[in-house]
Enzyme design. Structure first.
Site, mmCIF file in Angstrom:
data_model
loop_
_atom_site.group_PDB
_atom_site.id
_atom_site.type_symbol
_atom_site.label_atom_id
_atom_site.label_comp_id
_atom_site.label_asym_id
_atom_site.label_seq_id
_atom_site.Cartn_x
_atom_site.Cartn_y
_atom_site.Cartn_z
ATOM 1 N N TYR A 187 0.886 -1.283 0.002
ATOM 2 C CA TYR A 187 -0.018 -0.159 -0.007
ATOM 3 C C TYR A 187 0.920 1.171 0.142
ATOM 4 O O TYR A 187 2.072 1.272 0.433
ATOM 5 C CB TYR A 187 -1.014 0.185 1.250
ATOM 6 C CG TYR A 187 -0.404 0.216 2.516
ATOM 7 C CD1 TYR A 187 -0.208 1.617 2.956
ATOM 8 C CD2 TYR A 187 0.304 -0.780 3.218
ATOM 9 C CE1 TYR A 187 0.343 2.017 4.247
ATOM 10 C CE2 TYR A 187 0.970 -0.253 4.418
ATOM 11 C CZ TYR A 187 0.708 0.948 5.114
ATOM 12 O OH TYR A 187 1.458 1.252 6.319
ATOM 13 N N CYS A 188 0.066 2.284 -0.457
ATOM 14 C CA CYS A 188 1.072 3.546 -0.412
ATOM 15 C C CYS A 188 0.237 4.548 0.188
ATOM 16 O O CYS A 188 -0.244 4.587 1.197
ATOM 17 C CB CYS A 188 1.633 4.025 -1.718
ATOM 18 S SG CYS A 188 0.279 3.900 -3.188
#
Length: 232
Positions: free
Chosen positions: A177-178
């Site tokens: 994820y970012c």
């Protein structure tokens, strides 16, 4: 003050927020600052603009009390004025995604293979990470991870993945994820991981989405889980 004048004043004050966020670059600033405080120079580099324009956008947000600023040596460092501002960004984006076909189409283009998304609810994902059944990988810059991250996640900025592949297990699914649905770091990470034969999926949530859903985060302040994004 008569009732009409008072009512006009009330709506005018709320409209200040709407005017402040009525810019793509200022919305991007909110997304960036939801990851943690940043200097004008860092924000300028992320936006791909010049310092003068970035400063003008930040002034507009500051005038609307959406961001605050402090001096650190020769640098001016900005942060969101509260976790509710990050929630405002998530809500605006969610409403736009629900009602704007153009946005839905643009997001679909970002996900070339829907099978690469992590199709489980947040609570299930949290339980899987807690039990060590998956590896939650935060591919944002390490400073953003330090400010706040999803529970049980490990930091591995996308630029470091190639040289740190040996740290990742090959017998478990990696969920990268970012910064949220508009961020491309996780897509870059998946491309690298898949190229090297690792099992990987993308989580569209970032810390703002997680906090807006009332789920815990791990923050730099306590290194423990919290139900809100207070450190931001």
């Amino acid at each position: 003050m008569d009732k009409r004048t008072l009512k006009d004043l009330l709506f005018e004050q709320v409209a200040r927020i709407g005017k402040a966020v009525a810019s793509p670059k200022r919305l991007e600033l909110l997304e960036l600052l939801a990851q943690g405080e940043k200097s004008v120079e860092v924000l300028t580099r992320e936006l791909g603009t010049d310092i003068k324009l970035t400063s003008a956008h930040l002034k507009t947000l500051k005038d609307a009390q959406l961001v605050s600023v402090r001096r650190e040596g020769k640098y001016m460092v900005y942060r969101l004025s509260g976790s509710d501002v990050a929630s405002l960004w998530v809500l605006l984006r969610s409403v736009a995604e629900e009602h704007l076909l153009e946005l839905q189409g643009a997001l679909a283009q970002m996900v070339s293979d829907p099978a690469q998304l992590a199709h489980v609810d947040r609570h299930t994902l949290l339980d899987q990470a807690r039990r060590g059944e998956i590896v939650m990988l935060d591919v944002r810059p390490e400073t953003e991870f330090t400010t706040a991250h999803l529970p049980f996640a490990r930091s591995m900025p996308v630029a470091d993945i190639e040289r740190r592949l040996g740290e990742l297990p090959r017998d478990k699914t990696i969920v990268a994820y970012c910064r949220g649905p508009f961020c491309l770091f996780a897509d870059e990470a998946l491309a690298i991981l898949h190229r090297h034969g690792l099992q990987a999926r993308k989580l569209q949530d970032g810390v703002s989405e997680w906090a807006a859903a009332g789920l815990p985060l791990t923050t730099h302040a306590t290194h423990a889980t919290h139900a809100t994004c207070a450190a931001l």
